[in-house]
Design an enzyme around this catalytic site. Structure first.
Site, PDB file in Angstrom:
ATOM      1  N   TYR A  84      48.739  -2.736  50.116  1.00 37.52           N
ATOM      2  CA  TYR A  84      49.092  -2.434  48.729  1.00 37.52           C
ATOM      3  C   TYR A  84      50.595  -2.592  48.575  1.00 37.52           C
ATOM      4  O   TYR A  84      51.370  -1.779  49.064  1.00 37.52           O
ATOM      5  CB  TYR A  84      48.647  -1.007  48.419  1.00 37.52           C
ATOM      6  N   LYS A  93      46.563  -5.994  47.561  1.00 33.80           N
ATOM      7  CA  LYS A  93      46.667  -5.642  46.148  1.00 33.80           C
ATOM      8  C   LYS A  93      48.118  -5.848  45.760  1.00 33.80           C
ATOM      9  O   LYS A  93      49.015  -5.176  46.270  1.00 33.80           O
ATOM     10  CB  LYS A  93      46.239  -4.197  45.894  1.00 33.80           C
TER      11      LYS A  93
END
Length: 321
Positions: free
Chosen positions: A164, A192
Site C-alpha cells: 500500500y 494499491k
C-alpha cells in the site's frame, strides 16, 4: 478456511502486449484479488462498538452489487482505531457473510514490523485471502529499510501481499525501483497505488507482473487503461455498480463509454474524497443517510456536518438517477 472462487480471467481490454512493445514479465493469469475491490468501512454501533451484523449486511450488499473483493481494516476502515481482536473478528464475520463469492484482503500494516507480522498471522487464521501492508508511518524508513520491512512480513506470512503506497499519509514513498525489487518475492503480488505517479506506475507495470490497483477513485480508468488490475475504491461503498461499470465498459472495448462513465462519477468522487474530510468520514455519512450500515466514526475523527451530508446525498442522487 473457505476460499473464494478464482477471479475472472483478464478481459479483452487487458490482452497480452504485442511483440512491438518492450519485453515484460508475463502477466498473471488473472488479477490477484479480482478487478473491482471496495475499501470497506468498518461499521460501528451507536455506542462506538464493532457492528459485526452491519458489517455482514454491508459486505453482502457490496458483493451482490459487483465487488470482486473487499479490503478490510484499511484507511477507510479506520484501522488505527480498531484493536487487533476487532480486526480478526471483522475478517471472520465478513468471510461468513460472503463465503466464496469474493476475496478478502485484510489490512495489517503498522509502523512496527513485529506487530505487522502478528496481524498478518491473525488475518490468515481468521480467513483472509491476502493482506494489505502499508509503509511504516511516522518513522520514515529509508528505501532499504522499507524493503526489508516488506520482505520480513512476506517471509513470515503464507498469504499473498498487496503493498500500500500512500505517501501522503505515511510520509514515505515506495519508490518504483523498490517495488521492482520487491516484485521478485513470490508472495508480494499486488500494489494499491495512492502515489499519483503515473510514470512510476507504468515503469513498474512494464518491468514486473505486480497487479496494480488504483487507490484513488479519480485514477481508476487511467491506471486501468495502461494495464492495472483494477481498483480499491472508497466510493464503491456507496455506488459499487457505478464504479464497476467503468471497467466493464472498457473491457467490452467501448473506451468512449468507459470515459463517459468515469466522468459521471467525478462529482461524487470529489465530494467524498476531495472535500477536506477523510474518506471514512464521508463514506459513513453518506451510507448512514442512505440507511445502510455505517455508524459513527471513532475519535479523533469527527462526523460530517449536515451541509456536507446534504451535498454528498445530492451528488449521489444525481449519479444514480
Amino acid at each position: 478456511m473457505t476460499k473464494p472462487a478464482t477471479p475472472p480471467a483478464p478481459a479483452p481490454g487487458h490482452a497480452p502486449a504485442d511483440s512491438t512493445r518492450p519485453t515484460a514479465p508475463a502477466a498473471p493469469a488473472a488479477p490477484a484479488f479480482g478487478r473491482a475491490l471496495c475499501a470497506m468501512i468498518t461499521p460501528f454501533s451507536g455506542s462506538g462498538g464493532l457492528d459485526l451484523d452491519g458489517a455482514q449486511r454491508l459486505a453482502d450488499r457490496l458483493v451482490s452489487a459487483g465487488c470482486d473483493g473487499l479490503v478490510l481494516s484499511g484507511t477507510t476502515g479506520e484501522s488505527p482505531t480498531t484493536s487487533d481482536t476487532e480486526k480478526a473478528e471483522l475478517v471472520r464475520a465478513v468471510r461468513d457473510a460472503v463465503g466464496a463469492r469474493a476475496t478478502i484482503v485484510a489490512g495489517v500494516g503498522t509502523f512496527d514490523t513485529r506487530h505487522t507480522v502478528e496481524l498478518a498471522s491473525d488475518a490468515e487464521k481468521a480467513g483472509a485471502d491476502g493482506v494489505l501492508v502499508v509503509s511504516p508511518y511516522y518513522s520514515l524508513p529509508p528505501q532499504d529499510a522499507l524493503e526489508a520491512h516488506f520482505r520480513e512480513v512476506a517471509d513470515a506470512c503464507a498469504l499473498p501481499v498487496m503493498l500500500y503506497d500512500i505517501p501522503g499519509r505515511t510520509g514515505v514513498r515506495i519508490e518504483p525501483d523498490t517495488l521492482i525489487r520487491l516484485a521478485e518475492h513470490p508472495r508480494i503480488v499486488a500494489v494499491k497505488d495512492c502515489s499519483a505517479d503515473f510514470l512510476g506506475a507504468q515503469k513498474v507495470l512494464a518491468r514486473t507482473a505486480l497487479a496494480y490497483y488504483a487507490g484513488c477513485d479519480e485514477h481508476n480508468l487511467a491506471l486501468y487503461a495502461v494495464g492495472a488490475a483494477g481498483y480499491v475504491s472508497t466510493v464503491a461503498n456507496a455506488v459499487p455498480e457505478h464504479m464497476r461499470a467503468v471497467l466493464d465498459a472498457f473491457d467490452a472495448g467501448d473506451t468512449a463509454e468507459a470515459a463517459r462513465l468515469q466522468r459521471r462519477t467525478a462529482e461524487l468522487v470529489e465530494s467524498m474524497m476531495a472535500s477536506g474530510l477523510p474518506g471514512a468520514v464521508t463514506a459513513k455519512a453518506l451510507l448512514g443517510d442512505l440507511g445502510l450500515p455505517a455508524g459513527p466514526v471513532r475519535p479523533p475523527l469527527r462526523p460530517a456536518g449536515r451541509d456536507t451530508v446534504a451535498g454528498l446525498r445530492a451528488a449521489h442522487d444525481r449519479l444514480t438517477a
